[in-house]
Scaffold this motif. Structure first.
Motif, PDB file in Angstrom:
ATOM      1  N   GLU A   1      38.088  47.219  47.338  1.00  0.00           N
ATOM      2  CA  GLU A   1      38.136  48.082  46.158  1.00  0.00           C
ATOM      3  C   GLU A   1      37.335  49.358  46.354  1.00  0.00           C
ATOM      4  O   GLU A   1      37.830  50.466  46.086  1.00  0.00           O
ATOM      5  CB  GLU A   1      37.619  47.326  44.932  1.00  0.00           C
ATOM      6  CG  GLU A   1      37.649  48.156  43.657  1.00  0.00           C
ATOM      7  CD  GLU A   1      37.173  47.381  42.435  1.00  0.00           C
ATOM      8  OE1 GLU A   1      37.138  47.976  41.344  1.00  0.00           O
ATOM      9  OE2 GLU A   1      36.835  46.187  42.572  1.00  0.00           O
ATOM     10  N   TYR A   2      36.098  49.234  46.831  1.00  0.00           N
ATOM     11  CA  TYR A   2      35.195  50.377  46.844  1.00  0.00           C
ATOM     12  C   TYR A   2      35.242  51.187  48.136  1.00  0.00           C
ATOM     13  O   TYR A   2      34.884  52.368  48.140  1.00  0.00           O
ATOM     14  CB  TYR A   2      33.765  49.923  46.562  1.00  0.00           C
ATOM     15  CG  TYR A   2      33.574  49.520  45.120  1.00  0.00           C
ATOM     16  CD1 TYR A   2      33.379  50.483  44.134  1.00  0.00           C
ATOM     17  CD2 TYR A   2      33.626  48.189  44.734  1.00  0.00           C
ATOM     18  CE1 TYR A   2      33.231  50.122  42.804  1.00  0.00           C
ATOM     19  CE2 TYR A   2      33.475  47.811  43.403  1.00  0.00           C
ATOM     20  CZ  TYR A   2      33.279  48.793  42.441  1.00  0.00           C
ATOM     21  OH  TYR A   2      33.145  48.434  41.128  1.00  0.00           O
TER      22      TYR A   2
ATOM     23  N   SER B   1      36.131  42.252  33.800  1.00  0.00           N
ATOM     24  CA  SER B   1      34.825  42.773  34.181  1.00  0.00           C
ATOM     25  C   SER B   1      34.624  44.121  33.514  1.00  0.00           C
ATOM     26  O   SER B   1      35.587  44.864  33.289  1.00  0.00           O
ATOM     27  CB  SER B   1      34.734  42.921  35.704  1.00  0.00           C
ATOM     28  OG  SER B   1      33.609  43.696  36.070  1.00  0.00           O
TER      29      SER B   1
ATOM     30  N   LYS C   1      35.471  43.233  47.014  1.00  0.00           N
ATOM     31  CA  LYS C   1      34.774  44.454  46.586  1.00  0.00           C
ATOM     32  C   LYS C   1      34.803  45.529  47.661  1.00  0.00           C
ATOM     33  O   LYS C   1      34.844  46.731  47.351  1.00  0.00           O
ATOM     34  CB  LYS C   1      33.349  44.106  46.183  1.00  0.00           C
ATOM     35  CG  LYS C   1      33.306  43.337  44.861  1.00  0.00           C
ATOM     36  CD  LYS C   1      31.913  42.963  44.424  1.00  0.00           C
ATOM     37  CE  LYS C   1      31.955  42.229  43.077  1.00  0.00           C
ATOM     38  NZ  LYS C   1      30.613  41.769  42.658  1.00  0.00           N
ATOM     39  N   GLN C   2      34.796  45.125  48.932  1.00  0.00           N
ATOM     40  CA  GLN C   2      34.941  46.111  49.993  1.00  0.00           C
ATOM     41  C   GLN C   2      36.311  46.779  49.924  1.00  0.00           C
ATOM     42  O   GLN C   2      36.431  47.998  50.081  1.00  0.00           O
ATOM     43  CB  GLN C   2      34.763  45.447  51.361  1.00  0.00           C
ATOM     44  CG  GLN C   2      33.319  45.151  51.725  1.00  0.00           C
ATOM     45  CD  GLN C   2      33.213  44.440  53.062  1.00  0.00           C
ATOM     46  OE1 GLN C   2      34.086  43.664  53.427  1.00  0.00           O
ATOM     47  NE2 GLN C   2      32.148  44.695  53.788  1.00  0.00           N
TER      48      GLN C   2
ATOM     49  N   ASP D   1      36.180  46.965  35.424  1.00  0.00           N
ATOM     50  CA  ASP D   1      37.640  47.055  35.588  1.00  0.00           C
ATOM     51  C   ASP D   1      38.183  48.338  34.960  1.00  0.00           C
ATOM     52  O   ASP D   1      37.778  48.729  33.864  1.00  0.00           O
ATOM     53  CB  ASP D   1      38.337  45.863  34.923  1.00  0.00           C
ATOM     54  CG  ASP D   1      38.171  44.582  35.714  1.00  0.00           C
ATOM     55  OD1 ASP D   1      37.788  44.658  36.894  1.00  0.00           O
ATOM     56  OD2 ASP D   1      38.415  43.503  35.136  1.00  0.00           O
TER      57      ASP D   1
ATOM     58  N   ASN E   1      34.142  37.331  47.672  1.00  0.00           N
ATOM     59  CA  ASN E   1      33.654  38.348  46.750  1.00  0.00           C
ATOM     60  C   ASN E   1      33.331  39.638  47.486  1.00  0.00           C
ATOM     61  O   ASN E   1      33.687  40.736  47.030  1.00  0.00           O
ATOM     62  CB  ASN E   1      32.429  37.820  46.004  1.00  0.00           C
ATOM     63  CG  ASN E   1      32.055  38.698  44.835  1.00  0.00           C
ATOM     64  OD1 ASN E   1      31.308  39.647  44.983  1.00  0.00           O
ATOM     65  ND2 ASN E   1      32.576  38.372  43.662  1.00  0.00           N
ATOM     66  N   ILE E   2      32.680  39.518  48.628  1.00  0.00           N
ATOM     67  CA  ILE E   2      32.360  40.700  49.431  1.00  0.00           C
ATOM     68  C   ILE E   2      33.634  41.380  49.913  1.00  0.00           C
ATOM     69  O   ILE E   2      33.771  42.608  49.846  1.00  0.00           O
ATOM     70  CB  ILE E   2      31.462  40.313  50.628  1.00  0.00           C
ATOM     71  CG1 ILE E   2      30.074  39.887  50.128  1.00  0.00           C
ATOM     72  CG2 ILE E   2      31.333  41.473  51.610  1.00  0.00           C
ATOM     73  CD1 ILE E   2      29.208  39.248  51.196  1.00  0.00           C
TER      74      ILE E   2
END
Length: 468
Positions: free
Chosen positions: A410-411, A432, A407-408, A435, A403-404
């Protein structure tokens, strides 16, 4: 570097010509999309399918003409004062375009030159017309400045996925509890793009209230009314078991509520495979699509459970057109350490793959993240591996790490991410609220591809696809 030298007004003669050929890159398309203002959520979908609209195509072609005038003929020091151009056709990343200029006339007053201009893609004319410039009167020469590396999207891994869905009919999909704006709009947009044939399941009053507020016409769609979200999940699963529905999409209910109905031992959608989730990531700095698993369902999977997690991801990769996906089994280090369970699990999985207990892919691990995605890092650490530096699938140690990581990407790395749940009787999209519209559509497109593959596994070239 190449030297650029201009042509002065005194040197320019009517009838003189110049030509320039350029292949549009992904960076070109993204930059031109920003310049033209075509940055709505569906712009790159259209571009990726070769159906970019005329305005964005015009900006691309006009950029080719401007590059010729400013850098080649007349060259540095030229000022554009007027243009009359007609645009037609479309352009997309990978297209090779040719621009040509012919001097029509010279005007001594003001050093004005009128240029006939044209841009073509093969035999197709994209732009034609004239540009009026003020030509330079003094010689200007300088070394060509290299284009800076701009972190835009270098590859669009999602466009081929969306394109692959164009020629197949939509799949039936139960949209569970679409009682807020994002979940209802996401389902309707997927339906309008021909990805799904939705059945909206939930409290009808709430669904219609959202539709009315957003101006959505629900008349083309079936609505199955239930009392609350838990009942909606149970009804959706029942419709799948009855053979009426080929896929599921999460609406505005909690993931636990939907998955609780899916994994029920008595009335759920379990198969011989363990259910797992895969993020499909389009990372600007990585040259291929990247699958990350499992970052949403299995909290702390054992080696036995990772077998199914790996196989689910491999089978999905086959559906996405990756014939022999490379699976990097991640850990903090690249050697087996008996005090680090992730490295032991990696060794077990690799040996199971050697024995044919995991099929369809190439497995290696343990591999640290840098070794998995960077050939240079693997070379420096002297790691000889068919997977290191070229991974298609990252199998993470546990849900928190996955999960980390997702998201890393993505962001911090600007990745686009779609996601799908596999291992159940039908594919499931867990949307989500964060999204983007495009990510939602891509998740729906992947769900459609998987659902179609389950119905006709031999058409996909691998019997394992039937299990995804």
């Amino acid at each position: 570097m190449a030297e650029l030298t201009n042509h002065t007004f005194g040197e320019i003669q009517p009838g003189a010509t110049a030509e320039y050929t350029h292949r549009l890159s992904r960076m070109d398309v993204d930059a031109l999309a920003i310049v033209s203002g075509e940055i709505d959520p569906f712009h790159l979908d259209r571009e990726g399918k070769g159906r970019e609209d005329v305005s964005a195509a015009g900006v691309a072609a006009e950029a080719v003409i401007t590059a010729m005038i400013k850098r080649r003929y007349p060259g540095p020091g030229t000022t554009v004062v007027a243009q009359n151009l007609m645009f037609a056709g479309s352009l997309s990343a990978g297209d090779e375009v040719t621009g040509s200029i012919t001097v029509r006339e010279k005007r001594e007053a003001g050093n004005v030159v009128v240029l006939d201009c044209m841009v073509t893609r093969g035999d197709r004319r994209i732009v034609s017309g004239s540009v009026t410039v003020v030509a330079p009167t003094e010689r200007i020469s300088y070394s060509q400045i290299a284009t800076p590396e701009i972190i835009l999207r270098r590859n669009d891994a999602f466009a081929p996925i969306l394109r692959a869905c164009e020629s197949t009919p939509p799949v039936t999909c139960a949209v569970v509890h679409p009682c807020d704006r994002n979940s209802l709009l996401g389902a309707i947009q997927a339906a309008e793009r021909g990805l799904i044939e939705p059945t909206l399941i939930g409290p009808e009053r709430k669904i219609r209230a959202v539709a009315e507020e957003e101006g959505i016409d629900l008349s083309p769609y079936r609505i199955v009314s239930t009392e609350h979200s838990v009942a909606a999940a149970e009804r959706a699963v029942a419709l799948v078991r009855a053979g009426e529905i080929d896929s599921l999409m999460k609406g505005s209910l909690h993931t636990d509520e939907l998955m609780g109905a899916v994994v029920s031992s008595a009335t759920g959608l379990r198969t011989a495979r363990r259910i797992s989730h895969v993020f499909i990531m389009d990372v600007p700095a990585y040259p291929r699509i990247l699958l990350v698993t499992d970052a949403a369902i299995n909290v702390a999977p054992t080696a036995k459970e990772k077998v199914d997690i790996a196989q689910n991801a491999i089978d999905l990769a086959h559906v996405l057109g990756i014939e022999e996906p490379r699976v990097a089994i991640l850990a903090a280090v690249e050697t087996v350490n008996t005090t680090m369970q992730a490295t032991i699990d990696a060794a077990i999985l690799c040996k199971m793959a050697d024995r044919g207990q995991i099929t369809g892919g190439i497995l290696d691990g343990p591999l640290a993240f840098d070794n998995a995605i960077s050939e240079e890092a693997a070379r420096i650490k002297k790691i000889t591996s068919p997977v290191a530096g070229r991974a298609d699938i990252l199998l993470v140690p546990d849900l928190e790490a996955g999960n980390i990581l997702a998201k890393q990407l993505e962001y911090l790395a600007g990745a686009n991410g779609a996601g799908i749940v596999l291992g159940a009787r039908v594919p499931i999209v867990l949307t989500s609220r964060a999204d983007s519209a495009r990510n939602r559509l891509t998740s729906s497109a992947i769900m459609k591809l998987v659902a179609n593959a389950r119905r006709a596994p031999t058409a996909m070239g691998s019997p394992e696809v039937a299990h995804v």
